[in-house]
Scaffold this active site. Structure first.
Site, short mmCIF file in Angstrom:
data_model
loop_
_atom_site.label_atom_id
_atom_site.label_comp_id
_atom_site.label_asym_id
_atom_site.label_seq_id
_atom_site.Cartn_x
_atom_site.Cartn_y
_atom_site.Cartn_z
N ASP A 111 87.88 69.70 30.17
CA ASP A 111 87.46 68.65 29.26
C ASP A 111 88.68 68.09 28.55
O ASP A 111 89.21 68.70 27.63
CB ASP A 111 86.48 69.23 28.22
CG ASP A 111 85.95 68.16 27.30
OD1 ASP A 111 85.10 67.37 27.74
OD2 ASP A 111 86.42 68.08 26.14
N TYR B 111 93.84 63.89 23.14
CA TYR B 111 94.45 65.22 23.12
C TYR B 111 95.94 65.16 23.48
O TYR B 111 96.66 66.14 23.28
CB TYR B 111 93.72 66.19 24.06
CG TYR B 111 92.23 66.33 23.77
CD1 TYR B 111 91.70 65.93 22.54
CD2 TYR B 111 91.35 66.86 24.71
CE1 TYR B 111 90.34 66.04 22.28
CE2 TYR B 111 89.99 66.97 24.45
CZ TYR B 111 89.49 66.55 23.22
OH TYR B 111 88.15 66.66 22.96
N LYS C 180 88.07 61.14 28.23
CA LYS C 180 87.34 60.36 27.22
C LYS C 180 88.08 59.08 26.85
O LYS C 180 89.32 59.06 26.81
CB LYS C 180 87.14 61.20 25.95
CG LYS C 180 86.49 62.54 26.21
CD LYS C 180 86.03 63.26 24.95
CE LYS C 180 85.65 64.68 25.28
NZ LYS C 180 86.82 65.59 25.40
N HIS D 201 84.31 58.69 23.40
CA HIS D 201 84.62 59.82 22.53
C HIS D 201 83.85 59.75 21.20
O HIS D 201 83.34 60.76 20.71
CB HIS D 201 86.14 59.84 22.27
CG HIS D 201 86.69 61.19 21.93
ND1 HIS D 201 87.95 61.59 22.29
CD2 HIS D 201 86.15 62.24 21.25
CE1 HIS D 201 88.16 62.83 21.85
NE2 HIS D 201 87.09 63.23 21.22
N1 LIG Z 1 83.94 65.27 21.86
C1 LIG Z 1 84.56 65.65 20.77
O1 LIG Z 1 84.65 64.91 19.76
C2 LIG Z 1 85.17 67.03 20.71
C3 LIG Z 1 85.54 67.58 19.47
C4 LIG Z 1 86.06 68.87 19.43
C5 LIG Z 1 86.22 69.57 20.60
N2 LIG Z 1 85.88 68.99 21.81
C6 LIG Z 1 86.10 69.73 23.09
O2 LIG Z 1 85.55 71.04 22.96
C7 LIG Z 1 86.57 72.02 23.23
C8 LIG Z 1 86.30 73.26 22.43
O3 LIG Z 1 86.18 72.97 21.06
P1 LIG Z 1 87.15 73.58 19.94
O4 LIG Z 1 88.53 73.66 20.47
O5 LIG Z 1 86.89 72.80 18.71
O6 LIG Z 1 86.58 74.98 19.61
P2 LIG Z 1 86.00 76.31 20.23
O7 LIG Z 1 86.09 76.37 21.69
O8 LIG Z 1 84.67 76.48 19.57
O9 LIG Z 1 86.98 77.34 19.53
C9 LIG Z 1 88.32 77.47 19.88
C10 LIG Z 1 88.85 78.63 19.06
O10 LIG Z 1 88.11 79.82 19.36
C11 LIG Z 1 89.00 80.85 19.79
N3 LIG Z 1 88.32 81.56 20.89
C12 LIG Z 1 88.07 81.10 22.12
N4 LIG Z 1 87.38 82.00 22.84
C13 LIG Z 1 87.19 83.08 22.03
C14 LIG Z 1 86.53 84.33 22.20
N5 LIG Z 1 85.91 84.65 23.35
N6 LIG Z 1 86.54 85.19 21.15
C15 LIG Z 1 87.17 84.87 20.00
N7 LIG Z 1 87.80 83.70 19.77
C16 LIG Z 1 87.81 82.81 20.78
C17 LIG Z 1 90.27 80.15 20.23
O11 LIG Z 1 91.35 80.99 19.94
P3 LIG Z 1 92.54 81.22 20.98
O12 LIG Z 1 92.95 79.89 21.52
O13 LIG Z 1 93.60 81.88 20.17
O14 LIG Z 1 91.95 82.11 22.04
C18 LIG Z 1 90.31 78.92 19.32
O15 LIG Z 1 90.87 79.23 18.06
C19 LIG Z 1 87.88 71.28 22.90
O16 LIG Z 1 89.00 71.87 23.47
C20 LIG Z 1 87.58 69.91 23.43
O17 LIG Z 1 87.76 69.86 24.83
C21 LIG Z 1 85.35 67.75 21.87
#
Ligand SMILES: NC(=O)c1ccc[n+]([C@@H]2O[C@H](COP(=O)([O-])OP(=O)(O)OC[C@H]3O[C@@H](n4cnc5c(N)ncnc54)[C@H](OP(=O)(O)O)[C@@H]3O)[C@@H](O)[C@H]2O)c1
Length: 320
Positions: A56, A61, A90, A123
């Protein structure tokens, strides 16, 4: 090598959802937001090796060139073929005007080194003033104007943008198109004129922000919901977002500890910098929660949203 190939042989070995245009999409993918540029190529390569097929990405990004390098290397090494992968990108807010959509999509494809995206998502339902990629890329939220602190909107309507995205499907530049950060009213309006219906809706979705009515509505219209930030505050703590830092950690919550992080037929795209977490997250698809477990997790809902322009900038209240 043959082991790797048989373990990672395209969509068939992964749990997939079928989108409303009949195309399969992996249930679990890998998010690329906030992964530092210098790590992204290796990161994507290793994630493919571990079994991930959906990535994604986004203009915003700022790491699509490096992500593409990881994909190119994985294909060159015979880990996968292009058709095994599901690459998401996006459209950023500054490219919403009709004549800006195709050129920027082509630039993003060229950054990735791809001929098509499997899914191209609007987005945000926010149109901002165009920024020439030669001047600043990715453009971010703020216009470079006099003090570089203004968010300047454009007059492009969601309809203008959607119609331009539909023509990307016609031209085979993208296989599916989708929305992100839309509420029910914006989707309802879009469905009145859409010739190509949105295949997906990507939203912030975690136990503190369940948005059941939105999920139910999207699914009733045949739109697949993808959860982002499914670990709740976790992704925002690393950005030092004040109300994320102050919020009790989901993984410390008794209910969550007892069951698991994700449930239901929504797709998820967790991001992790660590290889062991990568593997752990991929197996999120291998279990189903009971009704009672789902109920107890959903009861944590308190409407707590982290990814909101209103919180960041004090304006653009799109979720109000
Ligand atoms: N469409 C939009 O507006 C939008 C907005 C936000 C995000 N997104 C997409 O969604 C993806 C994910 O969202 P996000 O980055 O906000 O958050 P997330 O995946 O909910 O959380 C990421 C965090 O969780 C930790 N983590 C991951 N797996 C884990 C596990 N199994 N146990 C414990 N901690 C864990 C990671 O730490 P470490 O890296 O240290 O492992 C990182 O700090 C983004 O990368 C992006 O592609 C889209």
């Amino acid at each position: 090598m043959s082991k790797i190939l048989s373990a990672t042989n395209g969509h068939k070995n992964l749990s997939t959802l079928t989108l409303n245009n009949g195309k399969p999409m992996p249930l679990v993918g890998h998010g690329l937001w906030k992964i530092p540029n210098e790590n992204v190529a290796d990161h994507v390569y290793n994630a493919i090796k571990a079994g991930y097929r959906l990535f994604d990405g986004a203009c915003d990004y700022g790491n699509e060139v490096e992500a593409g390098q990881g994909v190119t290397r994985a294909i060159a090494d015979g880990l996968v073929q292009r058709s095994d992968l599901f690459i998401v990108s996006k459209l950023w807010n500054t490219f919403h005007e009709k004549d800006r959509v195709e050129p920027i999509c082509r630039k993003q494809l060229s950054d990735w080194g791809l001929e098509y995206f499997d899914l191209y998502i609007m987005h945000f339902p926010i149109a901002m003033k165009y920024v020439d990629p030669k001047i600043r890329y990715p453009p971010g939220w703020f216009d470079s104007g006099i003090d570089g602190t203004q968010i300047i909107q454009s007059s492009a309507t969601i309809r203008d943008t959607w119609e331009a995205m539909e023509s990307l499907v016609e031209k085979n530049l993208v296989k599916s198109i989708g929305t992100s950060n839309f509420n029910c009213a914006s989707i309802m309006d879009l469905l009145r004129y859409a010739i190509v219906r949105p295949a997906t809706l990507q939203i912030e979705y975690h136990p503190y922000l369940v948005q059941q009515a939105l999920v139910d509505y999207a699914q009733s219209e045949g739109i697949t919901v993808t959860a982002y930030s499914s670990f709740g505050l976790q992704g925002y703590v690393e950005m030092d977002l004040e109300h994320a830092v102050k919020t009790p950690h989901l993984f410390q919550n008794e209910t969550v500890r007892k069951v698991a992080e994700v449930h239901g037929r929504v797709a998820v795209i967790p991001k992790s910098d660590s290889e062991s977490m990568l593997k752990k997250n991929l197996h999120a698809r291998s279990f189903d929660l009971t009704e009672d477990e789902i109920k107890s997790i959903s009861a944590l809902n308190c409407g707590l949203r982290f990814n909101d322009p209103l919180v960041y900038f004090g304006c653009l209240p799109i979720f109000a």
